[in-house]
Scaffold this motif. Structure first.
Motif, short mmCIF file in Angstrom:
data_model
loop_
_atom_site.label_atom_id
_atom_site.label_comp_id
_atom_site.label_asym_id
_atom_site.label_seq_id
_atom_site.Cartn_x
_atom_site.Cartn_y
_atom_site.Cartn_z
N GLY A 88 0.82 -1.21 0.00
CA GLY A 88 0.00 0.00 0.00
C GLY A 88 0.86 1.26 0.00
O GLY A 88 0.60 2.21 -0.75
N CYS A 89 1.91 1.25 0.85
CA CYS A 89 2.83 2.39 0.90
C CYS A 89 3.59 2.54 -0.42
O CYS A 89 3.80 3.66 -0.91
CB CYS A 89 3.82 2.22 2.05
N LEU A 90 3.99 1.42 -1.00
CA LEU A 90 4.69 1.47 -2.28
C LEU A 90 3.81 2.06 -3.38
O LEU A 90 4.26 2.86 -4.20
CB LEU A 90 5.17 0.08 -2.68
N SER A 91 2.54 1.65 -3.37
CA SER A 91 1.59 2.17 -4.37
C SER A 91 1.42 3.68 -4.21
O SER A 91 1.44 4.44 -5.20
CB SER A 91 0.24 1.47 -4.24
N ALA A 92 1.26 4.12 -2.95
CA ALA A 92 1.10 5.55 -2.69
C ALA A 92 2.37 6.31 -3.09
O ALA A 92 2.30 7.41 -3.65
CB ALA A 92 0.79 5.78 -1.21
N TYR A 93 3.51 5.71 -2.82
CA TYR A 93 4.80 6.33 -3.14
C TYR A 93 4.95 6.54 -4.64
O TYR A 93 5.30 7.63 -5.10
CB TYR A 93 5.93 5.45 -2.60
N PHE A 94 4.65 5.51 -5.42
CA PHE A 94 4.80 5.63 -6.87
C PHE A 94 3.75 6.56 -7.47
O PHE A 94 4.02 7.26 -8.45
CB PHE A 94 4.73 4.25 -7.52
N CYS A 95 2.57 6.63 -6.85
CA CYS A 95 1.54 7.58 -7.31
C CYS A 95 2.00 9.01 -7.08
O CYS A 95 1.82 9.89 -7.94
CB CYS A 95 0.22 7.32 -6.59
N LEU A 96 2.61 9.26 -5.91
CA LEU A 96 3.13 10.59 -5.61
C LEU A 96 4.28 10.96 -6.55
O LEU A 96 4.38 12.10 -7.01
CB LEU A 96 3.59 10.68 -4.16
N LEU A 97 5.15 9.99 -6.83
CA LEU A 97 6.24 10.24 -7.78
C LEU A 97 5.70 10.63 -9.15
O LEU A 97 6.20 11.56 -9.79
CB LEU A 97 7.12 8.99 -7.91
N LEU A 98 4.66 9.92 -9.60
CA LEU A 98 4.07 10.23 -10.89
C LEU A 98 3.43 11.61 -10.88
O LEU A 98 3.59 12.38 -11.84
CB LEU A 98 3.02 9.17 -11.24
N ALA A 99 2.74 11.95 -9.79
CA ALA A 99 2.10 13.26 -9.68
C ALA A 99 3.14 14.37 -9.69
O ALA A 99 2.98 15.40 -10.38
CB ALA A 99 1.25 13.33 -8.41
N ILE A 100 4.24 14.18 -8.93
CA ILE A 100 5.30 15.18 -8.89
C ILE A 100 5.92 15.36 -10.27
O ILE A 100 6.18 16.48 -10.72
CB ILE A 100 6.39 14.78 -7.86
#
Length: 224
Positions: A88-100
């Motif tokens: 779950g944390c990994l998914s959120a992390y990669f989503c934030l990376l994509l957004a940034i």
């Protein structure tokens, strides 16, 4: 054979885990550096804000601070995801990376498109400020900002020292025959601005260009 495949998968997982950890560390350090530049701009260069028509420089500094903080928070999330191996944390992390990445891509394009327009506006306002506001009643902050800008960056005028020929201050009796303010002088002494010779004042450097280049470099630091 199955046992060997499991061991190979475990080795690959560990390798990817450490690779992600190293990437995240540099990502976090980059965010900290961007944030530090934003704070430094507000603390050390706030004296130049008086010569600007808008809060462009201050806004760029706040953007750097916000962006750096967001990257650092994302980095902390990445560290947690790697250590805990939480999907779950990994998914959120990669989503934030994509957004940034998407936000910086759009912002970078806008910064490139509008840079020249912003540069022209800043130089025009600085020229007008020198002519109309320098050493005028109620403009002590602007006067101090212009003096500090010219001394710190070793420049004189927005485009050249000739900009001061149209200054209300230089044309007034208060100037006491000065052709440029004393802050244009390489060695500042009383009434040194009376002698506008290249050996005495800064003639080559252009304050308006330096000011806008400073903004462009800060935008480049973050967006590129």
């Amino acid at each position: 054979m199955a046992h060997y495949k499991v061991e190979q998968d475990d080795w690959l997982t560990v390798y990817l885990k450490y690779l992600l950890f190293i990437f995240n560390f540099f990502f976090w350090v980059g965010g900290a550096a961007v944030m530090a530049v934003g704070v430094w701009t507000l603390v050390e260069k706030s004296g130049y804000l008086g010569v600007l028509a808008s809060s462009t420089f201050a806004a760029s500094a706040y953007i750097l601070i916000f962006a750096g903080a967001l990257v650092m928070v994302t980095g902390f999330l990445g560290f947690g995801a790697v250590i805990r191996e939480d999907r779950g944390c990994l998914s959120a992390y990669f989503c934030l990376l994509l957004a940034i990445f998407l936000v910086e891509l759009v912002a970078g394009v806008l910064a490139h498109v509008y840079y020249q327009r912003l540069s022209d506006e800043l130089k025009q306002h600085l020229t007008r400020t020198l002519a109309e506001n320098y050493r005028q009643p109620g403009a002590a902050e602007i006067t101090a900002s212009v003096d500090r800008l010219q001394q710190d960056f070793k420049c004189c005028g927005s485009n050249s020292s000739a900009d001061w020929l149209q200054s209300s201050y230089i044309l007034s009796p208060e100037a006491e025959g000065r052709r440029v303010p004393d802050s244009c002088c390489k060695t500042v002494v009383a009434r040194c601005g009376q002698r506008a010779h290249p050996s005495n004042i800064y003639k080559v450097e252009i304050c308006g260009m330096i000011l806008t280049c400073g903004l462009h470099r800060r935008l480049q630091l973050h967006f590129y």
